[in-house]
Design a protein around this motif. Structure first.
Motif: not given
Ligand code: SAM
Length: 311
Positions: A234-237, A239-241, A131-134, A97-99, A211-214
């Motif tokens: 909820c970006r770039n999360v 895709v892993y589910l 959501a999924g803030c790394a 991730t990055h700013f 902590q949240v496990n989507l």
């Protein structure tokens, strides 16, 4: 006789082939997708089928570090050992991730979505969830934007990884996190210490982490403040589910939005419109989802909004 370039007399089963190429002195057990999936289940981690090889490799690395030769033993140890669970999680998840990641989306947020959510006569601060803030760069980018433009907001941020959340709470970053952020904002909002940059505490304090496990937690969760959001990133999360979890999470995110609330995913995430009743718009920054207003309220809102706009 040849089939597919292999002599039948020389053909071996996949496990045999894997055993024969494994270097001496490393792990004995052959880790199959099935065992790795069992381990993921034990950890309540949702993994897309396409990520199976990455999961197997991650499990292999952890076993190797701990001298565990039987993957079933790793599965059983994870049940009682939170640190080991976090270690496997850390190996499997991608925390890149990055700013101000994806400047087009931040332009859309700055010029369209946030001014709309934070209208001058709004009765309460807008509620935002990353959501999924790394390690926190995404929610802090929103906090910086809102501080810069004088918007009053409440930002929640969550991740499955406790390690990521601890880094986020620290709010200290290296140069690489700023690759899509201008020098002006960096100087204005960060205090430099050697080659590290610490976010100003007044801005860092505006984000609350949890902590949240989507893939596992049931949402909305009003008791945890996870409901009624005006904007969810909820970006770039997603895709892993795993595919089944993706459908459920799409519906849950929809339910977590207030009427008229917005959802942004990443351009590379799977589309969600088929899983919940979103209004979907295609923009230069990718798909943008909204939870529709109740029809009567939509009419009332539009009337009020155009009246305000005319003043
Ligand atoms: C690639 S980062 C994306 C960070 C940020 N949203 C961005 O776009 O820059 C993906 C994050 O999703 C988290 N994650 C993966 N699976 C998750 C799940 N089931 N529930 C919550 N977070 C999850 C990972 O821990 C990781 O921090």
């Amino acid at each position: 006789m040849q089939r597919g370039g292999t002599r039948i007399s020389e053909a071996r089963s996949a496990p045999e082939a894997a055993r024969s190429v494994r270097p001496e002195g490393t792990i004995d057990a052959f880790i199959s997708d099935v065992v790795a999936a069992e381990i993921a289940r034990q950890m309540r981690l949702s993994v897309a089928t396409s990520r199976s090889p990455a999961l197997v490799a991650a499990v292999q690395r952890v076993m190797s570090r701990h001298g565990i030769t039987d993957p079933h033993r790793l599965r059983d140890r994870i049940a009682a050992d939170d640190a080991l669970r976090e270690e496997v999680l850390d190996e499997v998840t991608v925390r890149e991730t990055h700013f101000f990641r994806d400047s087009k989306q931040f332009e859309l947020l700055r010029h369209t979505i946030l001014p709309h959510l934070c209208r001058p006569r709004a009765s309460a601060p807008a509620r935002i969830w990353s959501a999924g803030c790394a390690s926190g760069e995404e929610p802090y980018s929103l906090a910086i934007l809102c501080a810069e433009d004088g918007h009053s907001v409440r930002i929640s941020a969550s991740d499955i990884s406790m390690k990521a959340l601890a880094e986020a709470a620290e709010a200290e970053y290296g140069e690489w996190s700023f690759r899509e952020m201008g020098e002006y904002l960096k100087r204005r909002y960060f205090l430099q210490r050697g080659d590290r940059y610490r976010l100003r505490p007044d801005v860092a304090r505006s984000v609350r982490f949890t902590q949240v496990n989507l893939g596992f937690d049931r949402l909305p969760a009003p008791d945890r403040g996870l409901a009624g959001f005006d904007l969810i990133l909820c970006r770039n999360v997603l895709v892993y589910l795993d595919a089944a979890d993706l459908m459920r999470v799409a519906e849950e995110l929809f339910t977590c939005l207030a009427e008229g609330g917005w959802l942004l995913t990443a351009p590379t995430d799977p589309p969600l419109w088929r899983y919940a009743s979103f209004q979907t718009a295609t923009t230069g920054a990718g798909l943008v989802y909204r939870k529709p207003m109740h029809v009567a309220r939509e009419a009332g809102y539009e009337a009020r909004y155009s009246k305000e706009a005319r003043r």
